[in-house]
Write a protein that holds these residues in place. Sequence first.
Motif, short mmCIF file in Angstrom:
data_model
loop_
_atom_site.label_atom_id
_atom_site.label_comp_id
_atom_site.label_asym_id
_atom_site.label_seq_id
_atom_site.Cartn_x
_atom_site.Cartn_y
_atom_site.Cartn_z
N ARG A 165 7.39 -20.55 16.90
CA ARG A 165 6.36 -20.37 17.22
C ARG A 165 5.31 -19.63 16.91
O ARG A 165 5.54 -18.14 17.22
N GLY A 166 4.82 -19.71 15.16
CA GLY A 166 4.35 -18.88 14.85
C GLY A 166 4.81 -18.46 13.96
O GLY A 166 5.71 -17.66 13.32
N GLU A 167 3.90 -17.71 12.90
CA GLU A 167 4.03 -16.04 12.11
C GLU A 167 3.90 -15.42 12.98
O GLU A 167 3.69 -14.60 14.21
N ARG A 168 5.23 -13.88 13.38
CA ARG A 168 5.41 -12.80 13.36
C ARG A 168 5.07 -11.76 12.38
O ARG A 168 5.19 -11.56 11.23
N ARG A 169 4.53 -10.49 12.89
CA ARG A 169 4.60 -9.33 11.88
C ARG A 169 6.00 -8.62 11.37
O ARG A 169 7.29 -8.58 12.77
N PHE A 170 5.69 -8.15 10.30
CA PHE A 170 6.84 -7.33 9.78
C PHE A 170 6.47 -5.77 9.20
O PHE A 170 4.88 -6.20 8.86
N GLU A 171 7.10 -5.34 8.94
CA GLU A 171 6.70 -3.39 7.93
C GLU A 171 7.69 -2.74 7.32
O GLU A 171 8.99 -3.30 7.81
N ILE A 172 7.98 -2.98 5.91
CA ILE A 172 8.67 -2.32 4.60
C ILE A 172 8.58 -0.76 4.68
O ILE A 172 7.39 -1.31 4.17
N ARG A 216 0.63 -1.20 0.03
CA ARG A 216 0.38 -0.12 0.17
C ARG A 216 0.84 1.71 -0.28
O ARG A 216 2.01 1.60 1.19
N ASN A 217 0.83 1.78 -1.44
CA ASN A 217 1.88 3.28 -1.63
C ASN A 217 2.99 3.04 -0.88
O ASN A 217 3.36 2.09 -2.22
N SER A 218 4.09 3.27 -0.37
CA SER A 218 5.17 3.21 -0.58
C SER A 218 5.59 2.03 1.23
O SER A 218 7.05 2.33 1.75
N GLN A 219 4.26 0.69 1.16
CA GLN A 219 4.70 0.71 2.11
C GLN A 219 4.03 -0.52 2.36
O GLN A 219 3.40 -1.27 1.55
N ILE A 220 5.36 -1.85 3.19
CA ILE A 220 5.02 -3.42 2.90
C ILE A 220 4.46 -4.14 4.07
O ILE A 220 5.39 -4.01 4.75
N THR A 221 3.28 -4.18 4.27
CA THR A 221 3.08 -4.66 6.14
C THR A 221 2.73 -6.49 5.66
O THR A 221 1.61 -6.33 4.47
N GLY A 222 3.06 -7.51 6.68
CA GLY A 222 2.30 -8.56 6.25
C GLY A 222 3.36 -9.68 7.83
O GLY A 222 3.43 -8.82 8.77
N SER A 223 3.07 -10.40 7.28
CA SER A 223 3.84 -11.21 8.11
C SER A 223 5.02 -12.26 7.93
O SER A 223 4.97 -12.57 6.46
N TYR A 224 6.00 -12.74 8.56
CA TYR A 224 7.58 -13.84 8.38
C TYR A 224 7.30 -14.79 9.16
O TYR A 224 6.91 -15.00 10.73
N LYS A 225 8.04 -15.99 8.34
CA LYS A 225 8.34 -17.73 9.29
C LYS A 225 9.60 -17.24 8.79
O LYS A 225 9.77 -17.08 7.57
N PRO A 226 9.66 -18.27 9.67
CA PRO A 226 11.57 -19.10 8.52
C PRO A 226 10.77 -20.11 7.58
O PRO A 226 9.65 -20.45 7.56
N LEU A 227 12.20 -20.02 6.35
CA LEU A 227 12.09 -20.57 5.60
C LEU A 227 12.12 -21.68 5.49
O LEU A 227 11.72 -22.88 5.07
#
Length: 259
Positions: free
Chosen positions: A100-107, A81-92
């Motif tokens: 322990r599950g997914e965690r949130r990130f922001e770029i 959205r616009n110049s920002q990416i938000t979502g979740s991350y987990k080990p590859l």
Amino acid sequence: MIMIEKTHFAARLLLGGLGTLLCSALLHAEVSGFQDRYFAEVDGSTWVLQLETNKTFQSMVTAKLQMGDTRNRYLLMGGLRNSQITGSYKPLMGNSDSFRGERRFEIKRLTEKTLRLTLNDENGKPNQNLNFTSNATQAPIDTAILGTWLTIAEPAGSLNKPYSGEQWAIRFIDDGTLCEDSYTVDTRKPQVQKDPCLTAQQRRWKAVDGKIYTANNNEDWAMQFNYRLMGERMVVSYPGGKRRVANMANDLKLSADNR
């Protein structure tokens, strides 16, 4: 009356199609505001963030984070959205049980060539804030494969030399060069770990999407093989179908140590 309704229906379809194309163009315009690859220096090691547009959902972005010379790799999936990416991350791969599950990130894109990556902890609080910079001249180096890898020699099956076998060795160096060599060993004797840089010429290398590329003297890059890490092993697959399984060398005295 029927002709008018058909005309209105066709107009709605046309407007809908144009809207979809316009939306798609805007999403691609936003994605193009980001570079494909960013680098950050963290505690003396280079972290790499690789951004990829989602092929199914154009508003989604997939990213892979390689955290320096450790084998910690994370998969990030989020919405743009616009110049920002938000979502979740987990080990590859690897330490997913302790994660322990997914965690949130922001770029957040800061400038044309910089962005800030925020990784939240398991409680949802910001744990790390890292600034990454795009550098088109910097070749991506997968630091997880740095070092020397050796295959286990197998008998070649020759009638004249039934106990001879081929051993393959490759050494990835953090200056962007590698040495690769194959040599014959006696499978009856304990295998001696050998530095391929003692006999093979160094070449420039880069790793992109699980593929190793090397450059010749004319700076032309060519794909050498695909690779993937499976635990403590590296599986190499050549375009012709040949496959190797190598282990990281332990306590190997390298030629660079003797200079």
